[in-house]
Design an enzyme around this catalytic site. Structure first.
Site, PDB file in Angstrom:
ATOM      1  N   HIS A 196      13.945   0.514   0.418  1.00 15.20           N
ATOM      2  CA  HIS A 196      13.861   1.203   1.724  1.00 15.20           C
ATOM      3  C   HIS A 196      15.256   1.685   2.146  1.00 15.20           C
ATOM      4  O   HIS A 196      15.430   2.821   2.596  1.00 15.20           O
ATOM      5  CB  HIS A 196      13.354   0.249   2.807  1.00 15.20           C
ATOM      6  CG  HIS A 196      11.862   0.184   2.968  1.00 15.20           C
ATOM      7  ND1 HIS A 196      11.063   1.301   3.149  1.00 15.20           N
ATOM      8  CD2 HIS A 196      11.011  -0.885   3.029  1.00 15.20           C
ATOM      9  CE1 HIS A 196       9.796   0.917   3.308  1.00 15.20           C
ATOM     10  NE2 HIS A 196       9.732  -0.394   3.232  1.00 15.20           N
TER      11      HIS A 196
ATOM     12  N   THR B  89      -0.117  19.917  14.056  1.00 15.72           N
ATOM     13  CA  THR B  89      -0.618  18.583  13.724  1.00 15.72           C
ATOM     14  C   THR B  89      -1.040  18.617  12.260  1.00 15.72           C
ATOM     15  O   THR B  89      -1.164  19.680  11.664  1.00 15.72           O
ATOM     16  CB  THR B  89      -1.757  18.167  14.682  1.00 15.72           C
ATOM     17  OG1 THR B  89      -2.172  16.833  14.382  1.00 15.72           O
ATOM     18  CG2 THR B  89      -2.949  19.081  14.576  1.00 15.72           C
TER      19      THR B  89
ATOM     20  N   ALA C 213       3.150  16.043   9.011  1.00 14.70           N
ATOM     21  CA  ALA C 213       2.990  17.446   8.627  1.00 14.70           C
ATOM     22  C   ALA C 213       4.208  18.195   9.144  1.00 14.70           C
ATOM     23  O   ALA C 213       4.506  18.156  10.335  1.00 14.70           O
ATOM     24  CB  ALA C 213       1.727  18.010   9.247  1.00 14.70           C
TER      25      ALA C 213
ATOM     26  N   ARG D   7      -4.592  10.725  21.824  1.00 16.46           N
ATOM     27  CA  ARG D   7      -3.567  11.029  20.820  1.00 16.46           C
ATOM     28  C   ARG D   7      -2.893  12.358  21.136  1.00 16.46           C
ATOM     29  O   ARG D   7      -3.564  13.372  21.309  1.00 16.46           O
ATOM     30  CB  ARG D   7      -4.230  11.108  19.453  1.00 16.46           C
ATOM     31  CG  ARG D   7      -5.044   9.861  19.097  1.00 16.46           C
ATOM     32  CD  ARG D   7      -4.220   8.859  18.384  1.00 16.46           C
ATOM     33  NE  ARG D   7      -3.653   9.482  17.207  1.00 16.46           N
ATOM     34  CZ  ARG D   7      -4.310   9.624  16.060  1.00 16.46           C
ATOM     35  NH1 ARG D   7      -5.555   9.193  15.951  1.00 16.46           N
ATOM     36  NH2 ARG D   7      -3.728  10.176  15.029  1.00 16.46           N
TER      37      ARG D   7
ATOM     38  N   LYS E 253      -7.109   7.141   1.938  1.00 16.75           N
ATOM     39  CA  LYS E 253      -5.962   7.015   2.828  1.00 16.75           C
ATOM     40  C   LYS E 253      -5.194   5.721   2.544  1.00 16.75           C
ATOM     41  O   LYS E 253      -5.787   4.654   2.425  1.00 16.75           O
ATOM     42  CB  LYS E 253      -6.404   7.066   4.294  1.00 16.75           C
ATOM     43  CG  LYS E 253      -5.255   7.354   5.221  1.00 16.75           C
ATOM     44  CD  LYS E 253      -5.701   7.869   6.567  1.00 16.75           C
ATOM     45  CE  LYS E 253      -4.479   8.264   7.379  1.00 16.75           C
ATOM     46  NZ  LYS E 253      -4.813   8.824   8.658  1.00 16.75           N
TER      47      LYS E 253
ATOM     48  N   HIS F  86       0.852  -1.186   0.000  1.00 17.13           N
ATOM     49  CA  HIS F  86       0.000   0.000   0.000  1.00 17.13           C
ATOM     50  C   HIS F  86       0.891   1.240   0.000  1.00 17.13           C
ATOM     51  O   HIS F  86       2.067   1.149  -0.301  1.00 17.13           O
ATOM     52  CB  HIS F  86      -1.022  -0.014   1.146  1.00 17.13           C
ATOM     53  CG  HIS F  86      -0.409   0.038   2.501  1.00 17.13           C
ATOM     54  ND1 HIS F  86      -1.127   0.231   3.644  1.00 17.13           N
ATOM     55  CD2 HIS F  86       0.876  -0.084   2.877  1.00 17.13           C
ATOM     56  CE1 HIS F  86      -0.301   0.228   4.661  1.00 17.13           C
ATOM     57  NE2 HIS F  86       0.898   0.041   4.231  1.00 17.13           N
TER      58      HIS F  86
ATOM     59  N   ARG G 127       7.053  14.930  20.636  1.00 13.75           N
ATOM     60  CA  ARG G 127       7.678  14.552  19.357  1.00 13.75           C
ATOM     61  C   ARG G 127       7.867  15.835  18.557  1.00 13.75           C
ATOM     62  O   ARG G 127       6.967  16.281  17.879  1.00 13.75           O
ATOM     63  CB  ARG G 127       6.746  13.571  18.641  1.00 13.75           C
ATOM     64  CG  ARG G 127       7.321  12.992  17.385  1.00 13.75           C
ATOM     65  CD  ARG G 127       6.318  12.124  16.699  1.00 13.75           C
ATOM     66  NE  ARG G 127       5.202  12.912  16.181  1.00 13.75           N
ATOM     67  CZ  ARG G 127       4.106  12.407  15.647  1.00 13.75           C
ATOM     68  NH1 ARG G 127       3.941  11.108  15.596  1.00 13.75           N
ATOM     69  NH2 ARG G 127       3.152  13.184  15.176  1.00 13.75           N
TER      70      ARG G 127
HETATM   71 FE   LIG Z   1       8.081  -1.935   3.468  1.00 16.77          FE
END
Ligand SMILES: [Fe+2]
Length: 552
Positions: free
Chosen positions: A126, A500, A391, A420, A37, A12, A469
């Site tokens: 990756h 956010t 973001a 969250r 999404k 995905h 974070r």
């Molecule tokens: Fe992967």
């Protein structure tokens, strides 16, 4: 000129990227165009589906036609995957391989030359997105995700010439990413999508089952690991949206064990390579709590994580891998703002078409800072959109961090769970006064301890465990965001703003001006700052919470 298109289409997060002469020209995820999404379901049946709009846009941004391309990097190598002898076996895994084999023909339907397609192993793609993007000539490379063709991990040594030596690769079914996905599903969230919610929940628990998971998940002495099948209900009942301490304790236990295992993998890699820098990618590298432990307790001097560490980043990695193999010297990634942008005239045309009142203040950074200092929530749409899930000051919702209630307010605006956290952005030169952790931290991929003296000053962004974070903002790289932060500090004495992502629950991040106007139209934000323009919502009495959205 060497032009290489990168494509991710297999599981995905379908995405495309364009690299010309070793420079990243464009990168975008299909979800930002299709508004679905993650772009598609990660099932074998969907493997044929290509990121058509992202591919078309990347070529347009580069001013290229399909026949200007020298190569196309496709981030999966069907030669390494299970053979499609019986496509129906093993949950249709062979069908995925078959579709991947046929990918050149599918790409031909978009006018692309099937003869220039090169398959790049999923984890090599990756890895390239990490070691070729980091500003380090050589590095140790760690890739950890759910799965690629037959493996779930890669440990390697990247050299200054751009090459990669693979030192270890853990074969399936052992997978740290799939373990975390199973946990995510057991806790009632969407697997291979909502893992970050589990990480947030973990900080509310205690690691009661850590010893059990030390038995179930073990590192091996060859740089890999084993994961035994887990009976999840033995630890906590499966959840459908109601959470108790049992769920938080389970999340905490698995999270801790994941951190320990990643630390072991990092130590093994350090011993094998002797490198000072660790570069990371793969979906598990989005676990910023684990990344911070690797930075704090691990053997490396520096840790660099690709911001698009999920599978979307393999489009960029595949393009960079092929570009490097063709002899191009790859320039480090300067920022995640690799997506679409609009100029002032185009933005104004959108506002006019919507027949909406707007102003052009003398200074948009000052106007936004004032609205924030007056406790307004601002939708911030500036410059090119971000590649990857975070973001980073291009498509953001901003608020004043001094009021704890703003956490709840933003979660209400977005229609998402109240546990969250939201994150702070801070000017790079002020970060060390307030936050303890790896600095600078431009991509929100680590958690930082908030200094005790600051916790009460910016309560909206301090998570239950005293961390945040953070995103550090460099004035050289992000002048407009830095100006807004400075203007906010002049008014409040606080160089921090809540940031956010600009979207509502379950939807991709806002990408184009229409998305921004739609989001502004439906969510109770006070202003939309779009380019140099500002759109304000008239005050109409007290705010009401947005109706809860199922399975947000
Ligand atoms: Fe992967």
């Amino acid at each position: 000129m060497t032009a290489v298109l990168g494509v991710n289409a297999v599981f995905h997060d379908p995405a495309a990227a364009l690299v010309v002469d070793g420079r990243i020209v464009a990168a975008a995820e299909e979800e930002r165009f299709s508004r679905r999404k993650h772009g598609k379901s990660p099932v074998p049946f969907a493997t044929w589906e290509l990121p058509e709009q992202a591919i078309a846009w990347c070529l347009e941004r580069g001013g290229l036609r399909p026949d200007d391309l020298d190569a196309i990097g496709y981030s999966y190598d069907p030669a390494l995957a299970p053979a499609p002898d019986d496509i129906t076996a093993d949950e249709w895994e062979g069908l995925r391989t078959l579709y991947a084999q046929r990918a050149p023909r599918f790409l031909a339907t978009l006018g692309l030359d099937p003869a220039i397609v090169r398959f790049v192993a999923h984890h090599v793609a990756h890895a390239a997105s990490a070691h070729l993007c980091a500003d380090a000539p050589s590095s140790a490379v760690l890739v950890v995700d759910g799965r690629g063709e037959r493996a779930s991990h890669l440990a390697g040594h990247a050299r200054a010439d751009g090459s990669l030596e693979i030192l270890a690769a853990q074969a399936l079914p052992h997978s740290l990413g799939l373990l975390y996905e199973e946990l995510t599903e057991h806790l009632g969230f969407r697997r291979s999508s909502d893992e970050y919610k589990v990480m947030a929940m973990a900080s509310y628990g205690t690691p009661r089952h850590l010893d059990a998971f030390r038995d179930l998940v073990r590192t091996t002495d060859d740089g890999g690991f084993t994961v035994a099948p887990v009976d999840w209900t033995a630890f906590a009942p499966s959840s459908e949206g109601e959470w108790t301490d049992a769920h938080a304790d389970l999340a905490c236990s698995v999270q801790r064990r994941l951190e320990e295992v990643l630390l072991d993998l990092a130590r093994w890699l350090h011993a094998r390579t002797g490198e000072a820098t660790l570069t990371m990618a793969g979906g598990v590298a989005l676990n910023c709590v684990a990344n911070s432990r690797i930075w704090r307790e691990g053997p490396f001097d520096a840790v660099w994580v690709q911001p698009a560490s999920g599978d979307s980043g393999t489009a960029l990695g595949a393009a960079l891998r092929v570009a490097s193999d063709l002899g191009d010297r790859v320039a480090p990634m300067a920022g995640a703002d690799l997506g679409r942008s609009w100029d002032e005239d185009e933005l104004e045309a959108w506002l006019r078409a919507a027949r909406i009142d707007y102003d052009r203040p003398a200074d948009i950074a000052e106007a936004v800072a004032q609205t924030l200092a007056d406790d307004g929530v601002v939708a911030w749409f500036q410059g090119a959109s971000e590649y990857g899930p975070r973001a980073l000051g291009r498509r953001s919702l901003l608020a004043d961090p001094r009021h704890a209630v703003n956490l709840e307010r933003l979660n209400d605006v977005k229609g998402r769970e109240q546990f969250r956290p939201v994150a702070p952005m801070v000017r790079e030169e002020r970060a060390a006064e307030i936050f303890d952790g790896p600095l600078p931290s431009p991509y929100m991929l680590f958690t930082h301890d908030v200094h005790p003296a600051w916790r009460e000053r910016i309560p909206a962004v301090v998570h239950v465990d005293g961390t945040a974070r953070i995103q550090t903002v460099s004035a050289a790289r992000e002048p407009l965001v830095a100006a807004m932060l400075s203007a906010f500090e002049r008014r409040t004495g606080v160089p921090v703003v809540v940031n956010t992502s600009l979207n509502t629950a379950g939807r991709p991040m806002v990408d184009d001006p229409r998305d921004a106007l739609e989001c502004f139209g439906s969510a109770p934000v006070d202003a939309l700052a779009i380019g140099p323009f500002i759109v304000r919502r008239p005050a109409l009495g007290p705010r009401a919470a947005t109706p809860a959205r199922a399975a947000a």
